[in-house]
Design a protein around this motif. Structure first.
Motif, short mmCIF file in Angstrom:
data_model
loop_
_atom_site.label_atom_id
_atom_site.label_comp_id
_atom_site.label_asym_id
_atom_site.label_seq_id
_atom_site.Cartn_x
_atom_site.Cartn_y
_atom_site.Cartn_z
N VAL A 1 0.72 -1.34 0.11
CA VAL A 1 0.18 -0.18 -0.06
C VAL A 1 0.93 1.31 -0.04
N ILE A 2 2.01 1.10 0.74
CA ILE A 2 2.83 2.37 0.84
C ILE A 2 3.68 2.57 -0.34
N ASP A 3 4.11 1.38 -0.97
CA ASP A 3 4.64 1.46 -2.37
C ASP A 3 3.98 2.01 -3.26
N PHE A 4 2.49 1.69 -3.45
CA PHE A 4 1.56 2.04 -4.19
C PHE A 4 1.36 3.60 -4.18
N LEU A 5 1.04 4.13 -2.94
CA LEU A 5 1.08 5.42 -2.91
C LEU A 5 2.05 6.37 -3.31
N LYS A 6 3.36 6.00 -2.87
CA LYS A 6 4.64 6.61 -3.35
C LYS A 6 4.78 6.58 -4.66
N ALA A 7 4.23 5.60 -5.43
CA ALA A 7 4.39 5.29 -7.04
C ALA A 7 3.47 6.34 -7.71
#
Length: 100
Positions: free
Chosen positions: A21-27
């Protein structure tokens, strides 16, 4: 097909299951508002803070969350592990009575 988010991380961590989820939001361009990690307060609540609001509708469309993870206008809250993913809240300066 939505990406499933497990209720627990395989390594026993209370936060690693939320890394997708965190990686998705950063992307999506949402940068961390401080350290690029969860920070825990004295009550044990872990928070990963972003500079911009968390787009929960985008998260709902992309991920399949377990019942222990709740999405609201404030962001994501995992009641099982007592952790949140949200927009950083500004620190409010308190005035003392003699500063009026």
């Amino acid at each position: 097909m939505k990406q499933p988010i497990l209720p627990d991380a395989a390594n026993g961590s209370s936060t690693d299951h939320l890394l997708p989820v965190i990686d998705f939001l950063k992307a999506q361009g949402n940068a961390p508002a401080g350290p690029d990690k969860f920070t825990f307060n004295r009550d044990g609540l872990g928070v990963y803070a972003f500079q911009q609001p968390v787009d929960v509708e985008q998260l709902r469309a992309h991920f399949d969350f377990p019942p222990s993870i709740h999405l609201s206008a404030d962001g994501l809250h995992d009641s099982r592990h007592f952790v949140r993913v949200q927009q950083a809240t500004p620190l409010l300066a308190r005035r003392f009575s003699f500063e009026l």
